[in-house]
Design a protein around this motif. Structure first.
Motif, mmCIF file in Angstrom:
data_model
loop_
_atom_site.group_PDB
_atom_site.id
_atom_site.type_symbol
_atom_site.label_atom_id
_atom_site.label_comp_id
_atom_site.label_asym_id
_atom_site.label_seq_id
_atom_site.Cartn_x
_atom_site.Cartn_y
_atom_site.Cartn_z
ATOM 1 N N SER A 178 0.801 -1.128 -0.084
ATOM 2 C CA SER A 178 0.036 0.090 -0.165
ATOM 3 C C SER A 178 0.871 1.285 -0.028
ATOM 4 N N TRP A 179 0.940 1.998 1.200
ATOM 5 C CA TRP A 179 1.267 3.235 1.050
ATOM 6 C C TRP A 179 2.984 3.177 1.672
ATOM 7 N N ARG A 180 3.389 2.073 2.039
ATOM 8 C CA ARG A 180 4.638 1.946 2.691
ATOM 9 C C ARG A 180 5.745 2.107 1.691
ATOM 10 N N PRO A 181 5.685 1.889 0.592
ATOM 11 C CA PRO A 181 6.769 2.053 -0.439
ATOM 12 C C PRO A 181 7.096 3.792 -0.480
ATOM 13 N N ILE A 182 6.497 4.421 -0.389
ATOM 14 C CA ILE A 182 6.710 5.879 -0.266
ATOM 15 C C ILE A 182 7.686 6.313 0.797
#
Length: 591
Positions: A178-182
């Protein structure tokens, strides 16, 4: 005991660092991570809300924790670099930033994420101040315009990459994270920058700063906190009395800090902020220009991002792509404007402000002209002009402000400069935010009125009687009014759940009427956001005008080195035989 090599370098002796351009390249990579992380999280906030169950206040602090810590740390970490060594500090900053990014990516709660963002902001502050300081001490004066031009171009690219990269990574949902790669994307890039810094950056420090001014640290941190925290939190809390009291307290705190620093400098020369910096006209005037400039930029993109995503319904990726023309324009002009300013001086900044004003007026016209039908391509020309104007300001002003700062105070100067950026940005968001939400509430009913003619046509086609149409129209206006007052509320106002009362819609036409109401609500929202955005941008035009006038407070040209000016009484004087200047500073402190 100080290091003779560092003292010799700071005094101006010896050849320039032969690896300075490689050093600049890896430092710019590290700075890029800091600039990108200022905005990359914004497009992921809706996903964060769902994944972590974050409330409105918590979401806002995910973004604010980074910027607040960043702003509070800049002056202190800048001076620490002067004292302990700038290469050492930038390495520490990258390590802190990478570790914090890893913690952000692994966060299991909003509390852990906010705490990790605080640590990330500290690392970012160290990287930014030490990076600018290394540029100041590693490059001879004739090359600084070029390296600061690269920094300005990077600012434009990073402004573009933040929302775009965030949108791409969130939409891709890599490995189901989800958002974690940012945040996790910072880890490999940061490690690459760390290796480069240790390979190519030469150590430098100020021989004059023996220890950290802890009292000064406490005073300036308290003064900045009393000013910045209300600017960040005040809007969320509806601007209560305490927010204005706190901001008022910042004034005497800054005065006390200034008086203490003057005494500290005269006593042992270890002031946190060197008071002599403020005797430089270019430094003071440049800070004022930077304050207004970053107020313009932050004040623009706060309402504009809401307009794109909430008003027009753009996806995070589409909103990021819509700003590409702005960043591309900034990248183009910032790549050469600092060098151009060597010949044209402050005229470049004045020209940039005029171009920004033209672009802002063009953006207002575009929003008003296309209204609810505005698309990304419609906005591109005006945004490109705005970016071109920005690039004429961002690079030269950094060179002008830091050009007259002695290299032994490079960390202190860059810390104050970066703090001015953050103060301007926070003030811009706070002031424009208040104006925007007030305008948005005021445009709710007019926006609904623009959608009513089409809605009535649909209701007539569905067989809804005229009296029932009047009731539905009245409820539709009431819904718009209440929604404008509670734009961020989780549940819709009660009146919005009963726009069409029982018995008003003929049997079998409920679905058609429901679609008509949804379409009308969508148009009303778009029209309301369009009007509020175009109105609030006129205030931005006024700030640009102020910034234009402030550019005339700057010296006509960036201050040249004293051996080029031929001034008497400086730290370095030219030799009678035409050879290189003989340094007179720091000789008493040689190790």
């Amino acid at each position: 005991m100080t290091h003779a090599a560092d003292e010799t370098y700071l005094a101006g002796e010896g050849e320039p660092d032969p690896q300075r351009w490689r050093a600049a390249a890896v430092i710019l990579v590290a700075i890029a991570l800091d600039l990108i992380d200022t905005t990359i999280v914004n497009v992921a906030l809706p996903v964060l809300q769902t994944d972590l169950g974050a409330g409105k206040a918590a979401l806002q602090w995910v973004a604010a924790a980074y910027t607040l810590t960043f702003a509070l740390s800049l002056i202190t970490v800048g001076r620490v670099g002067d004292m302990l060594g700038r290469k050492r500090m930038i390495s520490i900053g990258i390590v802190v930033f990478v570790a914090a990014s890893l913690l952000c990516g692994a966060a299991q709660s909003t509390e852990m994420l906010i705490a990790s963002r605080v640590l990330q902001g500290l690392g970012g502050a160290i990287v930014m101040t030490q990076g600018l300081s290394v540029f100041q001490v590693s490059f001879p004066p004739k090359e600084r315009a070029a390296v600061f031009g690269m920094f300005g171009a990077l600012s434009g690219v990073a402004a573009m990459l933040g929302p775009v990269l965030g949108g791409v990574l969130v939409n891709a949902d890599l490995f189901g994270w989800s958002w974690r790669p940012i945040f996790l994307v910072n880890v490999p890039v940061g490690l690459f920058a760390l290796i480069g810094v240790n390979l190519y950056v030469r150590e430098s420090r100020s021989p004059n700063v023996k220890h950290l001014d802890l009292v000064g640290v406490a005073l300036v941190t308290l003064a900045l906190l009393s000013l910045l925290y209300p600017l960040v939190q005040g809007e969320q809390d509806g601007w209560p009395t305490w927010s204005f009291v706190a901001m008022g307290c910042s004034v005497p705190l800054f005065v006390i800090f200034g008086l203490y620093e003057r005494r500290k400098a005269s006593r042992d020369g270890s002031a946190l902020v060197e008071p002599s910096l403020f005797k430089e006209r270019s430094f003071v005037a440049g800070l004022l220009v930077m304050l207004s400039f970053f107020a313009i930029i932050s004040g623009l993109f706060f309402p504009f991002t809401l307009y794109l995503q909430v008003g027009l319904g753009f996806s995070p990726l589409a909103a990021g792509l819509a700003t590409v023309p702005f960043s591309f324009g900034a990248m183009i002009t910032s790549s050469f404007s600092a060098v151009l300013a060597i010949k044209m001086g402050r005229k470049v900044l004045s020209i940039g402000m005029v171009i920004m004003g033209v672009g802002m007026v063009a953006l207002i016209w575009t929003i008003d002209h296309f209204g609810s039908a505005t698309g990304g391509w419609d906005l591109a020309p005006a945004l490109a002009v705005l970016g071109l104007g920005l690039g004429f300001v961002i690079s030269p002003v950094v060179d002008i402000v830091l050009g007259g700062v002695p290299v032994e105070h490079a960390g202190s100067g860059s810390g104050v400069l970066s703090t001015a950026d953050q103060l301007g940005a926070a003030a811009g968001v706070a002031v424009i935010g208040v104006l925007f939400f007030n305008l948005l509430a005021g445009q709710a009913v007019p926006g609904a009125n623009t959608a009513l003619p089409d809605l009535r046509k649909e209701l007539t086609a569905a067989g809804v009687a005229a009296p029932a149409q009047d009731t539905i129209a009245a409820n539709f206006r009431a819904c718009a009014k209440e929604s404008g007052k509670n734009e961020d509320a989780g549940a819709p106002p009660a009146v919005c759940r009963r726009i069409a009362p029982a018995g008003a819609v003929p049997a079998g036409q409920e679905q058609r009427v429901g679609k008509a109401l949804a379409k009308a609500s969508d148009k009303a929202r778009k029209e309301g956001y369009a009007k509020a955005t175009s109105h609030v941008l006129w205030y931005e035009v006024g700030v640009i005008g102020l910034g234009f006038l402030l550019t005339f407070m700057l010296p006509k040209y960036a201050r040249k080195p004293e051996w080029e000016q031929g001034e008497e009484g400086g730290e370095e004087t030219p030799q009678s035989d035409g050879s290189d200047p003989a340094p007179r500073a720091h000789t008493a402190d040689r190790a």
